[in-house]
Design an enzyme around this catalytic site. Structure first.
Site, PDB file in Angstrom:
ATOM      1  N   SER A 171      35.021  56.879  41.094  1.00 25.83           N
ATOM      2  CA  SER A 171      33.567  56.761  41.120  1.00 25.83           C
ATOM      3  C   SER A 171      32.973  57.786  40.147  1.00 25.83           C
ATOM      4  O   SER A 171      33.403  57.832  39.003  1.00 25.83           O
ATOM      5  CB  SER A 171      33.049  56.940  42.551  1.00 25.83           C
ATOM      6  OG  SER A 171      31.796  56.331  42.701  1.00 25.83           O
ATOM      7  N   ASP A 433      33.787  45.539  44.540  1.00 28.81           N
ATOM      8  CA  ASP A 433      33.011  46.776  44.386  1.00 28.81           C
ATOM      9  C   ASP A 433      31.800  46.564  43.474  1.00 28.81           C
ATOM     10  O   ASP A 433      31.959  46.227  42.300  1.00 28.81           O
ATOM     11  CB  ASP A 433      33.914  47.865  43.792  1.00 28.81           C
ATOM     12  CG  ASP A 433      33.188  49.167  43.522  1.00 28.81           C
ATOM     13  OD1 ASP A 433      32.118  49.384  44.120  1.00 28.81           O
ATOM     14  OD2 ASP A 433      33.712  49.963  42.721  1.00 28.81           O
ATOM     15  N   HIS A 458      35.876  49.610  46.260  1.00 34.42           N
ATOM     16  CA  HIS A 458      35.677  50.867  45.536  1.00 34.42           C
ATOM     17  C   HIS A 458      36.912  51.770  45.603  1.00 34.42           C
ATOM     18  O   HIS A 458      37.324  52.184  46.688  1.00 34.42           O
ATOM     19  CB  HIS A 458      34.475  51.577  46.154  1.00 34.42           C
ATOM     20  CG  HIS A 458      33.793  52.554  45.256  1.00 34.42           C
ATOM     21  ND1 HIS A 458      33.416  52.269  43.958  1.00 34.42           N
ATOM     22  CD2 HIS A 458      33.377  53.824  45.480  1.00 34.42           C
ATOM     23  CE1 HIS A 458      32.798  53.313  43.444  1.00 34.42           C
ATOM     24  NE2 HIS A 458      32.770  54.269  44.335  1.00 34.42           N
TER      25      HIS A 458
END
Length: 490
Positions: A171, A433, A458
């Site tokens: 991320s 995601d 994710h």
């Protein structure tokens, strides 16, 4: 990454919790001090500290602070590579020093593993408080400089100077892993940038568009039912006579008060966050982090939305909210934006938003944007447009819409957005995601490959493997390892 306070989980789902992969990465360190005086152990959960400069870009500022980090040398073989896990927008979780795919790679390659906590998160407190004046030292550029100094000093102190360093992150830390390789190519040999958004944008309506498609992948009617419910709630909010029933339906802590469009947007986003969070982390193997609610999946939400015995779609929407509250042992929802404003402007390290909310939203206002608005017609929710998000930058930090737009433009100019010019970075992303919409999902060239994993969410590739993993996920982990193996031979 999962944060502890449920109100922040639902309140900042579009800015905060719904971003990180493993905000549970505890580890900060300090720079500029004698590393040979440090005592290193093989206990992965023992936090260590590194003296770091407050402002890497001002030679006249000599202030320093203590940054936390962790070490695991259980797999290290002399001559092996060095793995560096980059912390993100929350406390670093030492569980990652004992679990995760990167440790599987470390065992195969004989790597020593470090994890560095991000400045201003967890226990890494560079300043006395979180005032806006102090938050000017919170940026991706300062974080990269932290990584660079840490890497240089640790390499010298531990005799790892000639070893190949590999950066890992998921991320926002995935973005940092890519940018670390881009900006400091002499310090990091290769990077694994999982679920990394590389394009900064003020308005990010594509996030909710992916939420629609991800819900539809389970049941084509599911997002339609969510939209019907959201539209019904939005309509009911227009008449104060409905507030008492809405308060009961959604178990609010006090009677709903809608006096401004911001009040309405805050409430609607909070409820939409139940779906956004579940979609983002759908079926990720996050239990080792101590995360609650991993049993709540897209399938579970869509089953609730399809359950006609609960009543009309509006009632099913409320049932989802109660399900989430039960899961997190929450008695009532605080739907007051004024309370949120109070908490978000509390600058104490002991404040209710100090676990990461105040810091991360500041980064979105000063660098990235990423506002998951309802401005697109191709998504299931209503009522929290871009203006609502942008206004919070002014409310919380006195950052104007113009300053926000300029900051986002500068971020893309500095890092290159999708047109990243470097080598030896692999970009894993999952089709479920929503963040893949801002990432690299197709190969740029041979040394900048994408690994697009159908059916996963994710940072799925980062979590420990398990027997029920999709074949695509298993193959993706193997593909990433092959890239590392090949590049480490170069």
């Amino acid at each position: 990454m999962a944060f502890q306070a449920y109100r922040f989980l639902v309140s900042f789902v579009s800015l905060f919790v719904v971003f990180s992969c493993f905000v549970a990465v505890e580890g900060l360190q300090k720079g500029f001090f004698k590393f040979h005086k440090l005592h290193y152990t093989r206990l992965a959960t023992d936090e260590q500290w590194f003296v770091q400069k407050l402002d890497h870009f001002n030679g006249a500022d000599s202030r320093v602070w203590n940054q936390r980090y962790f070490v695991n040398d259980a797999f290290y073989k002399p001559g092996g590579p060095v793995f560096l896990m980059i912390g993100g927008e929350g406390p670093a979780n030492p569980a990652w020093m004992q679990h995760g795919t990167w440790l599987t790679y470390a065992e195969k390659l004989g790597a020593i593993c470090f994890m560095l906590e991000h400045r201003f998160y967890g226990k890494s407190h560079p300043t006395a408080d979180l005032s806006t004046e102090n938050l000017r030292f919170l940026s991706s550029r300062q974080a990269l400089a932290d990584l660079a100094h840490f890497r240089t000093a640790i390499a010298e102190s531990r005799g790892l100077f000639n070893r190949k360093w590999v950066a890992f992150g998921g991320s926002y830390p995935g973005s940092l892993a890519a940018w670390f390789r881009l900006k400091y190519p002499h310090l990091v040999h290769t990077s694994v940038a999982s679920s990394a958004p590389l394009h900064a944008t003020v308005n990010f309506p594509e996030y909710l568009e992916v939420v629609w498609r991800s819900l539809a992948s389970e049941n084509a009617d599911c997002p339609l039912l969510v939209k019907t419910a959201s539209d019904s709630l939005t309509e009911r909010l227009e008449d104060p006579k409905n507030y008492e029933n809405i308060t009961k339906d959604f178990s609010l802590c006090s009677k709903l008060q809608i006096e401004t469009e911001t009040d309405s947007a805050y409430f609607l986003e909070m409820l939409a966050g139940n779906f956004m969070d579940v979609v983002q982390y759908n079926e990720d193997n996050r239990g080792f982090e101590g995360v609650q609610g991993t049993n709540i999946t897209i399938k579970v939400l869509c089953e609730v939305m399809a359950d006609t015995s609960l009543g009309e779609p509006y009632a099913r929407y409320a049932a989802v909210a109660r399900l989430m509250m039960d899961t997190f042992s929450i008695k009532c929802l605080d739907a007051s934006f004024n309370n949120n404003l109070r908490d978000m402007t509390n600058t104490s390290w002991d404040g209710p938003a100090a676990s990461g909310g105040r810091q991360w939203v500041y980064q979105t206002c000063s660098e990235f944007g990423f506002y998951q608005s309802t401005d697109s017609p191709n998504q299931p929710f209503a009522g929290f447009p871009l203006e609502y998000h942008v206004k919070q930058c002014k409310d919380f930090y006195n950052i104007s819409a113009e300053q926000l737009a300029e900051a986002v433009t500068e971020t893309n100019e500095y890092y290159g957005s999708y047109d990243i010019r470097t080598t030896r970075i692999v970009f894993p992303n999952g089709s479920i995601d929503p963040w893949h919409a801002l990432g690299i999902t197709q190969d740029i060239r041979d040394e900048l490959p994408a690994v697009f994993i159908k059916g996963t969410a994710h940072c799925a590739n980062m979590y420990p493997a398990r027997s029920e993993d999709l074949l695509q996920l298993t193959l993706a982990r193997d593909q990433i390892f092959l890239h590392l193996q090949q590049w480490l031979k170069q």
